[in-house]
Write an enzyme that holds these catalytic residues in place. Structure first.
Site, short mmCIF file in Angstrom:
data_model
loop_
_atom_site.label_atom_id
_atom_site.label_comp_id
_atom_site.label_asym_id
_atom_site.label_seq_id
_atom_site.Cartn_x
_atom_site.Cartn_y
_atom_site.Cartn_z
N CYS A 1 6.48 -6.82 7.25
CA CYS A 1 7.63 -6.44 8.18
C CYS A 1 7.99 -7.44 8.88
O CYS A 1 6.99 -8.02 9.63
CB CYS A 1 7.43 -5.13 8.80
SG CYS A 1 8.73 -4.44 9.42
N CYS B 1 1.72 -2.33 15.67
CA CYS B 1 1.58 -1.97 14.20
C CYS B 1 0.84 -3.13 13.37
O CYS B 1 1.32 -4.34 13.57
CB CYS B 1 3.04 -1.82 13.64
SG CYS B 1 3.38 -1.77 12.09
N SER C 1 12.33 6.36 7.81
CA SER C 1 12.06 6.01 9.05
C SER C 1 12.29 4.59 9.50
O SER C 1 12.07 3.72 8.60
CB SER C 1 10.56 6.26 9.00
OG SER C 1 9.92 5.90 10.54
N CYS D 1 6.57 -5.15 15.55
CA CYS D 1 6.40 -4.27 16.62
C CYS D 1 4.79 -4.62 17.12
O CYS D 1 3.96 -4.54 16.21
CB CYS D 1 6.44 -2.63 16.13
SG CYS D 1 8.01 -2.34 15.80
N GLU E 1 0.98 -1.31 -0.04
CA GLU E 1 0.01 0.04 0.12
C GLU E 1 0.83 1.27 -0.11
O GLU E 1 1.95 1.30 0.66
CB GLU E 1 -0.86 0.10 1.25
CG GLU E 1 -1.86 -1.12 1.39
CD GLU E 1 -2.77 -1.13 2.51
OE1 GLU E 1 -3.84 -2.02 2.06
OE2 GLU E 1 -2.84 -0.59 3.37
N CYS F 1 3.41 8.64 1.39
CA CYS F 1 4.00 7.41 2.41
C CYS F 1 4.13 6.04 1.67
O CYS F 1 3.17 5.50 1.25
CB CYS F 1 3.03 7.47 3.53
SG CYS F 1 3.45 6.33 4.61
N GLU G 1 10.33 -2.00 6.85
CA GLU G 1 11.37 -1.42 7.64
C GLU G 1 12.36 -1.12 6.58
O GLU G 1 13.30 -2.15 6.15
CB GLU G 1 11.90 -2.30 8.63
CG GLU G 1 13.40 -2.02 9.27
CD GLU G 1 13.26 -0.53 9.59
OE1 GLU G 1 12.60 0.11 10.50
OE2 GLU G 1 14.27 0.28 9.28
N CYS H 1 -0.98 5.83 9.70
CA CYS H 1 0.16 5.17 10.07
C CYS H 1 0.04 4.13 10.67
O CYS H 1 -1.05 3.85 11.80
CB CYS H 1 0.79 6.02 11.11
SG CYS H 1 1.76 7.28 10.57
N1 SAH Z 1 9.48 0.35 9.93
C1 SAH Z 1 9.69 1.88 9.80
C2 SAH Z 1 8.97 2.57 8.84
C3 SAH Z 1 7.36 2.27 8.86
S1 SAH Z 1 6.36 2.39 10.35
C4 SAH Z 1 9.46 2.16 11.27
O1 SAH Z 1 8.98 1.80 12.12
O2 SAH Z 1 10.02 3.49 11.41
C5 SAH Z 1 5.98 4.17 10.08
C6 SAH Z 1 5.53 4.63 11.46
O3 SAH Z 1 4.34 4.40 11.86
C7 SAH Z 1 6.53 4.33 12.25
O4 SAH Z 1 6.75 5.58 13.16
C8 SAH Z 1 5.66 3.34 13.37
O5 SAH Z 1 6.17 3.37 14.63
C9 SAH Z 1 4.25 4.08 13.11
N2 SAH Z 1 3.15 3.29 13.58
C10 SAH Z 1 3.06 1.90 13.43
N3 SAH Z 1 2.01 1.28 13.83
C11 SAH Z 1 1.40 2.49 14.34
C12 SAH Z 1 -0.25 2.52 14.81
N4 SAH Z 1 -0.80 1.49 15.11
N5 SAH Z 1 -0.52 3.77 15.25
C13 SAH Z 1 0.34 4.88 14.85
N6 SAH Z 1 1.49 4.72 14.33
C14 SAH Z 1 1.93 3.51 14.10
FE1 SF4 Z 2 7.89 -2.80 11.09
FE2 SF4 Z 2 7.89 -0.36 11.42
FE3 SF4 Z 2 5.72 -1.71 11.85
FE4 SF4 Z 2 7.63 -2.03 13.42
S1 SF4 Z 2 6.31 -0.03 13.33
S2 SF4 Z 2 6.49 -3.74 12.38
S3 SF4 Z 2 9.52 -1.64 12.09
S4 SF4 Z 2 6.52 -1.46 9.84
#
Ligand code: SAH
Ligand code: SF4
Length: 357
Positions: A113, A120, A195, A117, A93, A106, A164, A338
């Site tokens: 990934c 996420c 990021s 996390c 996406e 974005c 990532e 996000c």
């Molecule tokens: N993997 C990279 C980039 C993709 S995630 C990273 O982690 O930085 C992009 C951003 O979205 C990151 O800052 C991540 O922490 C944030 N993010 C992930 N899940 C989220 C959620 N459920 N609500 C708000 N932000 C979130």
């Molecule tokens: Fe991957 Fe970024 Fe999501 Fe963490 S926040 S699972 S590094 S996409």
């Protein structure tokens, strides 16, 4: 998908090397880049300033190909999301977020990934594979093609979609080369942001490899809690991450800053004590903090922090001299915010255990 080499995978240097192997002069690179990135012309037969022999050679050996868009969704607030075919029943996406004075795109760097996390949605879906450079920059091209008819434009590109970026270094760096190249997209280095959740060795390499901007997904200054929220922290704890950030800030010839992203989770990382600890950790660094309201998704155990809690957290950081903004949630009605990007991933479960283990 075509198995010929896709010219969208090559930066200017690689294109130059390629044309050399065909016995062509360097000016051919400018010609072909103009066709591709200025006119979006992908048919060699229409590139009439190339010799007939060269056009035939190109047709035989290489291609210029964009992946297919399978769906486009428009949110009430102007956000647009595209679902793009990544082959073998996988989908990624890309999200366009228009604002008064800019338009941020974005983009995704991986199919899913592996870092898992816990807050996420992408991370919950697992991982399939890295995207190629062509698939990364194709996201910008697809959206440009769409926006050109609508008098809108992309002013910023952020690697904040699925994946990532620092676990897909070569493809991402080559994509950054093209994003910054005046013969391709011509963005300034401040308008392109990688990021990362903190892949420290890659971050050290990135500091010297590309001048683009950096965002760090920190989310807490407490190692124990970060081990749980961002499991890669078990391998690269906060001290090492901050040291790599210092290295990034001191590298390069131009002034650098870092954006720290902090997703606000109710009762988890949003207390006054956490705010004070964060201020202490970041003191003296050239940084800005972006507080991100948590975007919910099915079966998550987390809840978004209250608005007043986020405001108080911001005040504490302000009081400590740290520039802090609160991200406005956009595109929520189309799951385009996000962390809500899920695409469709055939999970090969190369998750954090494999990486950390
Ligand atoms: N993997 C990279 C980039 C993709 S995630 C990273 O982690 O930085 C992009 C951003 O979205 C990151 O800052 C991540 O922490 C944030 N993010 C992930 N899940 C989220 C959620 N459920 N609500 C708000 N932000 C979130
Ligand atoms: Fe991957 Fe970024 Fe999501 Fe963490 S926040 S699972 S590094 S996409």
């Amino acid at each position: 998908m075509n198995i010929k080499c896709n010219l969208l995978d090559l930066n200017q240097k690689a294109l130059t090397d390629f044309f050399k192997t065909l016995g062509e002069k360097p000016y051919r690179v400018k010609q072909i880049m103009r066709w591709i990135y200025k006119y979006y012309e992908f048919d060699f037969d229409k590139m009439l300033n190339l010799s007939k022999k060269l056009r035939e050679q190109l047709n035989d050996t290489v291609c210029i190909e964009l992946p297919k868009v399978v769906k486009q969704s428009n949110a009430f607030d102007g956000v647009i999301k595209w679902v793009i075919d990544a082959g073998k029943n996988n989908f990624i996406e890309t999200v366009y977020i228009p604002e008064k004075d800019r338009g941020t795109l974005c983009i995704s760097s991986q199919v899913g990934c592996s870092l898992a996390c816990t807050f996420c949605y992408t991370g919950m879906q697992g991982f399939n594979r890295n995207l190629t450079t062509a698939e990364i920059i194709a996201q910008v091209m697809i959206v440009n093609l769409h926006l050109n008819n609508k008098n809108k434009r992309i002013s910023n590109v952020v690697f904040m979609g699925m994946g990532e970026p620092l676990l897909n270094e070569q493809a991402v760096y080559t994509a950054c080369d093209l994003l910054l190249d005046d013969l391709a997209f011509g963005f300034s280095r401040r308008k392109v942001t990688i990021s990362t959740s903190g892949v420290v060795p890659a971050l050290l390499r990135m500091a010297d490899r590309t001048p683009v901007s950096l965002a760090i997904s920190l989310h807490t200054s407490d190692d124990l809690l970060r081990d749980e929220l961002v499991p890669i922290n078990q391998k690269y704890p906060i001290k090492e991450l901050i040291s790599a950030c210092r290295n990034y800030l001191n590298a390069g010839t131009q002034e650098r800053h870092i954006l720290f992203e902090y997703v606000m989770l109710d009762g988890v990382n949003d207390s006054v004590v956490q705010a004070k600890k964060l201020a202490f950790l970041l003191k003296g660094l050239s940084v800005k903090v972006n507080l991100i309201p948590f975007n919910s998704f099915p079966e998550t155990k987390y809840k978004p922090s209250e608005k007043v809690t986020i405001a108080l957290f911001q005040d504490i950081l302000f009081d400590n001299g740290i520039r802090t903004t609160i991200r406005r949630t956009r595109g929520g009605d189309i799951s385009g915010a996000c962390g809500q990007l899920a695409g469709k991933i055939i999970d090969k479960t190369k998750r954090i255990k494999d990486i950390a283990g």
